[in-house]
Design a protein around this motif. Sequence first.
Motif: not given
Length: 130
Positions: A21-22, A27-28, A46-48, A94-95
């Motif tokens: 979490l950046l 979120i990566f 990246e997932i979020l 990303l979705q």
Amino acid sequence: GLPPGLRVEKVACGSHHAAMLLEDGSIFCVGVATDKPVPMWGEAVEILQSGLIEMERLVSFTAGFDRTTAVYQTEDGRRQVIESQLWSTEEMRLQSAVRPSFMDWVETERAEEKVHSVHRGWLHSIVVTE
């Protein structure tokens, strides 16, 4: 890889992935994709995207099995739960952010309680409330 100039605030590990979490709320992850056994170790993806999670409202950040879960407080004081997974394609990643269906039960049956954290296993979930 991780975007330059952004600090990693939290790290959580599931059985299939590690999530970071950046500081901007993005979120990566690295690990094995949920949809097919594709190792994705070479570079974090990246997932979020940033903008959904406001870091000052974050309550918890966990990973379990193939899910990454963030709990944060909304402006009206309620708790929101967002789950995401590491998928093999960028479009799916990303979705993939969802509000888990168990939150309907929590808000109906336990409306007075606030979710503190969510811990996921392969066939089970534990929702910790305050």
